[in-house]
Design an enzyme around this catalytic site. Structure first.
Site: not given
Ligand SMILES: [Ca+2]
Ligand SMILES: [Ca+2]
Ligand SMILES: [Ca+2]
Ligand SMILES: [Ca+2]
Length: 569
Positions: A180, A188-189, A238, A254, A330, A345, A398
């Site tokens: 990506d 932090p997450d 993204h 968190t 999309n 594919y 996505s």
């Protein structure tokens, strides 16, 4: 599990004869941490005397303990169960003597059973303490509003909470490549769930040497194929968003929670800050992921044309057992008619994913295709991580693909032996049926982790062809239909469980003007365009079908005519 026995099971001590005192001690406390060994009440045991006792026989229990475990074993408390006086709860002064006491009592012919006083807890709620969890309708849909204010349908989620309740929250051993725009590996997450290449970790991470000899210098946490360096930091948002859905750290108090609380995310950047990238760089990323032996690749991107080289790269990944999960696109179009790459594919390890909203409807933007799009997953207003310690909601196929990549990783954390074929097959067969997805994706529904894990195939609710009965009903549009038509005919047949339309003729401007078969709640089950004679529509469950004709402002054709419907009662 009683493996804790092995730890504290000891041989009974030599018998001595000393008196036993009975007194009230301190309140019992739990020992043993949850999830490690079974918890039990310190110093307590349950003892069942052999044979039915009509009177309370506490003294018999005390003497049995005295005889078996020695008089150093002080009994602090003894009490019969109210509902069964043959069972006594006994508390001794020293927890360290419990195992010996239990062992001694087992050898006593007067005692039928002696066992620890286990502590049971309510089954784990499975709900993580991450403060934004309640907004993640894709993971748990309680009917909450999404970020756009759309009311959810309770249960229209991927069914992961029941899996978490079993303590199955993922494993760092499962590596998922996120091909990506990169991943903010310092978020932090996410930081605790970023893959670290053991061959380049620690001192080797910045020595300018390709320590593991894989052709990439200091590739400690993935690679940036756009800039050709070892820093796959996300400069777009993204990739970080996709990574968070797959594996934002769960239960860390968190932010959000990924499908996996623990997983290893391998960031492979090939999309630039502007969100585009080349075929060459995407092929490099797929080949790198294969070389690093990941189990799952997430491709939340597409476009461009067919590439034989990419198809070969995916086949090479297949040959290494890697599952490749792809956004279906999309463009609101059918991938059966107009291929979208890489999702189209036709390789065995490829899974194409359509997006659903919080009502199990196909997302308005989502591509579909009941032959080429395998499954559907949440993809509207999905909250996840974005760079610089932030969070945002986003929509797209996505966002749907990472739910499926996350599911695959979670399944692999429980069943590392499952092949890509096993997982793909389970994802498709065990999806929850939804009317709005029946004709849109191969799975005819939305993915469910719990179902996939258990191999639970929802009942087939499709009617058999021989059950249909004709009912005369004449319906037609104006001929020709006017521009910008919005014809809507509601067809109700009292008592019908299923209903469909048999058209004598449909003729519309192909692609632009459509006859729609919809349910009363607006769910469009089929769109028909172009020329068709004696055409049998898809069915609607229930007694009402809404027949629509929608057209644009130019080129108006015959429209439709029907002289019967078919129903099953
Ligand atoms: Ca290297
Ligand atoms: Ca190095
Ligand atoms: Ca978290
Ligand atoms: Ca038209």
């Amino acid at each position: 599990m009683r493996r804790a026995y092995a730890v504290w099971w000891v041989v009974p001590a030599v018998l001595t004869v000393v008196s036993i005192t009975l007194w009230q001690g301190n309140a019992a406390k739990a020992v043993g941490a949850p999830g490690t060994s079974p918890e039990r009440v310190a110093g307590e045991l349950l003892v069942k005397l052999r044979g039915l006792k009509t009177t309370y026989a506490g003294s018999a229990v005390v003497s049995a303990i005295q005889k078996g475990a020695g008089t150093d074993t002080r009994v602090l408390e003894i009490e019969a169960l109210k509902t069964d006086p043959s069972v006594s709860r006994v508390r001794i002064a020293e927890d360290s003597r419990l195992a010996m006491t239990l062992a001694a009592l087992k050898d006593n012919p007067l005692i039928q059973y002696a066992e620890p006083n286990w502590i049971y807890r309510t089954a784990d709620s499975g709900i993580p303490d991450d403060p934004e969890f309640g907004k993640l309708w894709g993971l748990q849909n309680t009917g909450q509003l999404d970020a756009a204010g759309q009311l959810g349908l309770a249960g229209a989620d991927i069914g992961v909470v029941p899996v978490w309740q079993r303590g199955l929250t993922g494993n760092r051993d499962v590596v998922v490549a996120v091909i990506d725009s990169g991943v903010d590996w310092e978020h932090p997450d996410l930081a605790s769930n970023i893959y670290l290449n053991p061959g380049e970790a620690g001192d080797k991470s910045s020595n300018g040497i390709d320590d593991d000899g894989n052709g990439f210098v200091d590739d400690v946490r993935g690679w940036n194929f756009a800039a050709k360096n070892n820093n796959p930091m996300d400069d777009n948002n993204h990739g970080t968003h996709c990574a968070g859905t797959i594996g934002a750290a769960g239960g860390n108090g968190t932010g959000v929670t990924g499908v996996n609380w623990k997983v290893s995310i391998l960031p492979l950047k090939f999309l630039t800050a502007q969100g585009n990238g080349t075929s060459a760089n995407s092929i490099e990323a797929v080949n790198y992921a294969r070389m690093m032996k990941v189990r799952v690749i997430n491709n939340s991107w597409g476009g461009g044309g067919y590439s034989k080289i990419m198809e070969d790269a995916i086949k090479a990944a297949r040959d290494e057992g890697i599952l490749v999960i792809n956004a279906s696109g999309n463009e609101k179009s059918s991938n059966d008619d107009k291929p979208h790459y890489p999702s189209n594919y036709n390789v065995e390890n490829m899974v194409a994913v359509a997006a659903t909203d919080n009502r199990d409807q196909l997302a308005s933007f989502s591509n579909f295709g009941k032959r080429t799009v395998h499954v559907a997953a949440p993809g509207v207003k999905i909250l996840s991580t974005i760079p610089k310690n932030k969070y945002a909601a986003a929509s797209g196929t996505s966002m749907a693909a990472p739910h499926v990549s996350g599911i695959a990783a979670l399944l692999l954390s429980v069943h590392p032996e499952w092949t890509y074929a096993e997982i793909k097959d389970r994802l498709i067969r065990t999806s929850m049926r939804a009317q709005g997805l029946r004709t849109r994706v191969l799975a005819k529904g939305r993915v469910s982790v719990a179902n996939a894990l258990d191999g639970f195939v929802p009942p087939n609710d499709e009617p058999e062809e021989k059950w249909w009965r004709d009912e005369t009903r004449e319906m037609e549009s104006p001929h020709p239909y006017p521009p910008n038509s919005n014809v809507e005919i509601k067809i109700t047949e009292a008592g019908a469980r299923y209903i469909r339309v048999v058209f004598d003729r449909i003729e519309t401007e192909k692609t632009y003007d459509k006859v729609q078969i919809a349910a009363l709640d607006g769910t469009v089950v089929e769109e028909i365009s172009g020329i068709h004679d004696n055409y049998v529509s898809e069915y609607i469950k229930g007694d009402t079908l809404v027949l629509k004709l929608v057209s644009d402002n130019t080129v108006n054709k015959y429209g439709f005519k029907a002289t019967k419907i078919q129903v099953i009662k």
